[in-house]
Write an enzyme that holds these catalytic residues in place. Structure first.
Site, PDB file in Angstrom:
ATOM      1  N   MET A  95      12.100  20.449  -4.252  1.00  0.00           N
ATOM      2  CA  MET A  95      12.307  20.722  -5.676  1.00  0.00           C
ATOM      3  C   MET A  95      12.135  22.205  -5.933  1.00  0.00           C
ATOM      4  SD  MET A  95      10.036  17.622  -7.275  1.00  0.00           S
ATOM      5  CE  MET A  95       8.833  17.626  -5.929  1.00  0.00           C
ATOM      6  N   GLY A 183       7.544  24.806  -7.944  1.00  0.00           N
ATOM      7  CA  GLY A 183       8.287  24.467  -6.736  1.00  0.00           C
ATOM      8  C   GLY A 183       7.497  23.645  -5.729  1.00  0.00           C
ATOM      9  N   SER A 184       8.087  22.590  -5.223  1.00  0.00           N
ATOM     10  CA  SER A 184       7.337  21.673  -4.364  1.00  0.00           C
ATOM     11  C   SER A 184       8.293  20.759  -3.589  1.00  0.00           C
ATOM     12  CB  SER A 184       6.365  20.857  -5.218  1.00  0.00           C
ATOM     13  OG  SER A 184       7.019  20.385  -6.378  1.00  0.00           O
ATOM     14  N   ARG A 185       7.719  19.673  -3.029  1.00  0.00           N
ATOM     15  CA  ARG A 185       8.487  18.806  -2.123  1.00  0.00           C
ATOM     16  C   ARG A 185       7.867  17.410  -2.123  1.00  0.00           C
ATOM     17  NH1 ARG A 185      10.016  20.626   3.687  1.00  0.00           N
ATOM     18  NH2 ARG A 185      10.085  18.740   4.926  1.00  0.00           N
TER      19      ARG A 185
END
Length: 224
Positions: A95, A183-185
């Site tokens: 993301m 921002g990440s995953r």
């Protein structure tokens, strides 16, 4: 256990304090100098879009694994699922700051465990982020006996992982269960034999996109 989208405001509740603060500052500065307030109003618009949380409709299919997040597919590979102690198919969704960051349950099932791990803050698009970044792992078991692990992973600037479910809870596909700020995953670990429905580079939406299809029969799996 396929329920309609949860009732919720268009803007995620996690963003209300941030949005209220920046809008208040923007209004105050506007009275002092409209021109000086323009950058603040642009920041307000960014915060507004970041915390948007649209309702989504889950496609029918009991064996479908739905995307837990909006973003781009950065990994589809067989790996070791360290959280459920088994070999698994991993599908990762990255993301960026322009994606919706509300996380949704990928399957119907029971929450077996929820474990938080402190870690680093590498770029979430990198493979090493899966096991080295700050993360929160949720292991689920479907009514058919499949074990599915969903891992929220912090990114380069993400400093807060939020998870609202606990062991013993029952969740349904598309249920809002967490949020990652900035921002990440999210990594999803599936039983071997699951059939991927996405490829690296594909753009996906939480709940709406089918990541994979589980095998008809659940194989013997382990959960520590």
């Amino acid at each position: 256990m396929n329920k309609p989208s949860y009732p919720h405001p268009v803007i995620a509740r996690e963003g209300w304090p941030f949005l209220a603060a920046i809008v208040l500052v923007s209004i105050i500065v506007t009275f002092w100098s409209p021109w000086a307030s323009l950058p603040l109003w642009l920041i307000s618009l960014f915060v507004l879009q970041f915390f948007r949380d649209p309702a989504r409709v889950a496609p029918d299919g009991e064996l479908y694994v739905l995307s837990p997040a909006d973003g781009r597919i950065v990994s589809v590979e067989e790996v070791k699922d360290a959280y459920a102690q088994r070999d698994a198919l991993k599908i990762s969704v990255f993301m960026n700051v322009f994606n919706v960051h509300s996380n949704r349950a990928p399957v119907n099932g029971e929450v077996l465990s929820v474990d938080y791990f402190a870690g680093q803050f590498f770029n979430a698009a990198l493979d090493k982020a899966s096991l080295q970044n700050e993360r929160n792992a949720t292991v689920l078991r479907t009514s058919q006996g499949h074990v599915v692990t969903a891992v929220q992973v912090a990114g380069l600037i993400a400093k807060r992982i939020l998870c609202y479910i606990k062991p013993g809870d029952q969740v349904y596909r598309g249920q809002r269960y967490g949020f990652i700020r900035f921002g990440s995953r999210v990594d999803v670990y599936l039983p071997l034999g699951s059939r991927p429905r996405v490829s690296i580079g594909d753009k996906v939406q939480a709940t709406s996109t089918v990541l994979a299809e589980l095998p008809a029969a659940a194989s013997e799996q382990t959960h520590a």
